[in-house]
Design a protein around this motif. Structure first.
Motif, PDB file in Angstrom:
ATOM      1  N   TYR A 119      29.483  18.243  31.011  1.00 45.15           N
ATOM      2  CA  TYR A 119      29.166  19.265  31.998  1.00 45.15           C
ATOM      3  C   TYR A 119      29.995  20.513  31.761  1.00 45.15           C
ATOM      4  N   GLU A 120      29.446  21.582  32.303  1.00 41.76           N
ATOM      5  CA  GLU A 120      30.108  22.882  32.218  1.00 41.76           C
ATOM      6  C   GLU A 120      29.658  23.698  33.421  1.00 41.76           C
ATOM      7  N   VAL A 121      30.596  24.376  34.031  1.00 41.51           N
ATOM      8  CA  VAL A 121      30.251  25.316  35.100  1.00 41.51           C
ATOM      9  C   VAL A 121      30.801  26.672  34.668  1.00 41.51           C
ATOM     10  N   TYR A 122      30.015  27.692  34.891  1.00 42.52           N
ATOM     11  CA  TYR A 122      30.425  29.025  34.481  1.00 42.52           C
ATOM     12  C   TYR A 122      31.659  29.437  35.273  1.00 42.52           C
ATOM     13  N   PRO A 123      32.587  30.170  34.650  1.00 43.61           N
ATOM     14  CA  PRO A 123      33.885  30.479  35.280  1.00 43.61           C
ATOM     15  C   PRO A 123      33.813  31.023  36.696  1.00 43.61           C
ATOM     16  N   ALA A 124      32.867  31.886  36.996  1.00 47.18           N
ATOM     17  CA  ALA A 124      32.790  32.487  38.331  1.00 47.18           C
ATOM     18  C   ALA A 124      32.439  31.479  39.431  1.00 47.18           C
ATOM     19  N   PHE A 125      31.986  30.276  39.040  1.00 52.29           N
ATOM     20  CA  PHE A 125      31.535  29.288  40.022  1.00 52.29           C
ATOM     21  C   PHE A 125      32.402  28.035  40.039  1.00 52.29           C
ATOM     22  N   ARG A 126      33.522  28.060  39.358  1.00 49.97           N
ATOM     23  CA  ARG A 126      34.391  26.888  39.299  1.00 49.97           C
ATOM     24  C   ARG A 126      35.114  26.667  40.619  1.00 49.97           C
ATOM     25  N   GLY A 127      35.486  25.419  40.844  1.00 53.93           N
ATOM     26  CA  GLY A 127      36.287  25.070  42.014  1.00 53.93           C
ATOM     27  C   GLY A 127      35.517  24.984  43.317  1.00 53.93           C
ATOM     28  N   ARG A 128      34.205  24.919  43.252  1.00 50.22           N
ATOM     29  CA  ARG A 128      33.387  24.893  44.472  1.00 50.22           C
ATOM     30  C   ARG A 128      32.630  23.576  44.656  1.00 50.22           C
ATOM     31  N   GLY A 129      32.848  22.607  43.776  1.00 47.68           N
ATOM     32  CA  GLY A 129      32.188  21.307  43.902  1.00 47.68           C
ATOM     33  C   GLY A 129      30.806  21.223  43.293  1.00 47.68           C
ATOM     34  N   HIS A 130      30.358  22.293  42.622  1.00 44.31           N
ATOM     35  CA  HIS A 130      29.014  22.290  42.043  1.00 44.31           C
ATOM     36  C   HIS A 130      28.862  21.232  40.953  1.00 44.31           C
ATOM     37  N   VAL A 131      29.862  21.094  40.094  1.00 40.77           N
ATOM     38  CA  VAL A 131      29.767  20.117  39.000  1.00 40.77           C
ATOM     39  C   VAL A 131      29.795  18.700  39.560  1.00 40.77           C
ATOM     40  N   THR A 132      30.609  18.472  40.563  1.00 37.64           N
ATOM     41  CA  THR A 132      30.654  17.142  41.173  1.00 37.64           C
ATOM     42  C   THR A 132      29.277  16.772  41.722  1.00 37.64           C
ATOM     43  N   ALA A 133      28.650  17.671  42.450  1.00 43.97           N
ATOM     44  CA  ALA A 133      27.316  17.418  43.000  1.00 43.97           C
ATOM     45  C   ALA A 133      26.301  17.218  41.881  1.00 43.97           C
ATOM     46  N   ALA A 134      26.374  18.039  40.842  1.00 40.48           N
ATOM     47  CA  ALA A 134      25.436  17.928  39.720  1.00 40.48           C
ATOM     48  C   ALA A 134      25.632  16.607  38.978  1.00 40.48           C
ATOM     49  N   CYS A 135      26.867  16.186  38.819  1.00 35.84           N
ATOM     50  CA  CYS A 135      27.131  14.914  38.136  1.00 35.84           C
ATOM     51  C   CYS A 135      26.612  13.731  38.944  1.00 35.84           C
ATOM     52  N   ARG A 136      26.703  13.810  40.257  1.00 34.92           N
ATOM     53  CA  ARG A 136      26.132  12.740  41.087  1.00 34.92           C
ATOM     54  C   ARG A 136      24.623  12.650  40.854  1.00 34.92           C
ATOM     55  N   LEU A 137      23.972  13.789  40.750  1.00 32.70           N
ATOM     56  CA  LEU A 137      22.536  13.803  40.453  1.00 32.70           C
ATOM     57  C   LEU A 137      22.277  13.257  39.045  1.00 32.70           C
ATOM     58  N   ALA A 138      23.124  13.643  38.105  1.00 37.54           N
ATOM     59  CA  ALA A 138      22.972  13.157  36.719  1.00 37.54           C
ATOM     60  C   ALA A 138      23.105  11.638  36.661  1.00 37.54           C
TER      61      ALA A 138
END
Length: 148
Positions: A68-87
């Motif tokens: 996974y990768e989240v673009y720098p401006a969106f880091r630290g907001r839980g987006h990757v965690t939510a996306a990984c749960r979907l993955a």
């Protein structure tokens, strides 16, 4: 395990949508097919989550089956965690019973994502000399196992 199921084109949850962007045919260095999903927040792409479809020792020890990768401006907001749960849900639908995720030992944010999605830290392994990761200066990987 039945790995012939068609992957979902889109899945939503936790304020995030993942949308299948492309299917990548097997090629070096992993030699397995990859499903690349865009992470979307309110119509805006904020990163990617990649599912490496295979069970090889190389995937489980070094590359991981989810990246996974989240673009720098969106880091630290839980987006990757939510996306990984979907993955993980996608992997379950594809017939996987467990998933391995790896990250560099010094990447504490990534390690935290692994823990938040239920990953158990199994060990930290040395990358063998001659491995493509070692050639790129990556010397160790933390290994997390998620039982689906």
């Amino acid at each position: 395990m039945d790995r012939m199921a068609m992957p979902p084109e889109e899945m939503s949850g936790g304020g995030v949508t993942i949308r299948l962007g492309e299917y990548v045919e097997p090629q070096a260095p992993t030699h397995v097919p990859i499903l690349s999903y865009k992470i979307d927040i309110a119509g805006r792409a904020v990163g990617e989550v990649r599912l490496r479809l295979g069970d090889s020792d190389d995937l489980k020890r070094y590359f991981g089956q989810i990246g996974y990768e989240v673009y720098p401006a969106f880091r630290g907001r839980g987006h990757v965690t939510a996306a990984c749960r979907l993955a993980l849900n996608v992997m379950r639908e594809l017939g996987y019973e467990e998933v391995w995720i790896t990250c560099n030992p010094e990447n504490f944010a990534s390690r935290r994502v692994c823990e938040k999605i239920g990953g158990a830290h199994v060990d930290t392994v040395d990358i063998p000399v001659g491995h493509v990761m070692h050639e790129h200066g990556i010397l160790q990987k933390c290994r997390y196992r998620v039982v689906l």
